[in-house]
Design a protein around this motif. Structure first.
Motif, short mmCIF file in Angstrom:
data_model
loop_
_atom_site.label_atom_id
_atom_site.label_comp_id
_atom_site.label_asym_id
_atom_site.label_seq_id
_atom_site.Cartn_x
_atom_site.Cartn_y
_atom_site.Cartn_z
N SER A 70 0.85 -1.19 0.00
CA SER A 70 0.00 0.00 0.00
C SER A 70 0.88 1.23 0.00
N VAL A 82 -5.74 8.40 2.76
CA VAL A 82 -6.09 7.53 1.65
C VAL A 82 -4.90 6.66 1.33
N ASP A 83 -5.17 5.36 1.16
CA ASP A 83 -4.12 4.45 0.70
C ASP A 83 -4.59 3.75 -0.57
N ILE A 84 -3.62 3.42 -1.40
CA ILE A 84 -3.91 2.67 -2.62
C ILE A 84 -3.02 1.43 -2.65
N TRP A 93 -7.39 -0.69 -5.93
CA TRP A 93 -7.84 -0.62 -4.53
C TRP A 93 -7.47 0.76 -4.02
N ARG A 94 -8.49 1.56 -3.75
CA ARG A 94 -8.29 2.91 -3.21
C ARG A 94 -9.18 3.01 -1.97
N THR A 96 -10.32 5.11 1.24
CA THR A 96 -10.40 6.41 1.89
C THR A 96 -10.93 6.23 3.31
N TYR A 114 -12.74 -0.29 -5.80
CA TYR A 114 -11.89 -1.41 -6.19
C TYR A 114 -12.33 -1.98 -7.53
#
Length: 149
Positions: A70, A82-84, A93-94, A96, A114
């Motif tokens: 991530s 926010v992680d992706i 895959w994002r 928030t 996603y």
């Protein structure tokens, strides 16, 4: 690419700073992840969270070993991050995370955009039920950790 959206919300009766601190420590993810996923955080603690921070994991999805990375792309303490997914099982895959203070505690919103390998049927039969199960477990664990009723 077809994308899907999963959203969930819970209220935690604790101060905003405490709730955000818990969620912003990547090592706490193991505490709120179903044991059958065998989640292991590979990035050593402590890690400084900021845009560009990379976090490496190892887990098992449906028994298949997966490596996941991530990246934190937005960091706005104590209100949101926010992680992706940079590497892992999804096409997209994002995630928030937002935190809103109310008189009842902190409202924690998770919104995950996603995309899956395959089609909408793969999502309906396999992926979406897995995501729902993971977040339901997360809610149960958070209730225990934060001593919620």
């Amino acid at each position: 690419m077809k994308t899907f959206l999963f959203k969930t919300q819970r209220t935690i009766k604790r101060p905003l700073v405490e709730v955000f601190a818990f969620f912003s420590d990547a090592h706490n993810l193991a505490l709120i992840t179903p044991p059958e996923l065998h989640l292991e955080i590979l990035t050593p603690a402590p890690m400084e969270m900021s845009p560009g921070t990379l976090i490496d994991y190892r887990l098992k999805l449906r028994g298949i070993p997966i490596r996941w990375q991530s990246e934190i792309i937005e960091w706005n303490p104590p209100h949101a991050f926010v992680d992706i997914q940079r590497r892992g099982p999804y096409r997209l895959w994002r995630h928030t995370h937002t935190f809103g203070e109310t008189e009842d505690g902190v409202v924690v919103d998770d919104s995950v955009e996603y995309a899956v390998w395959g089609n909408a049927l793969v999502n309906k039969l396999f992926v979406r039920p897995d995501i729902e199960k993971i977040f339901a477990y997360r809610t149960e664990q958070l209730n225990e950790i934060f001593h919620q009723d």
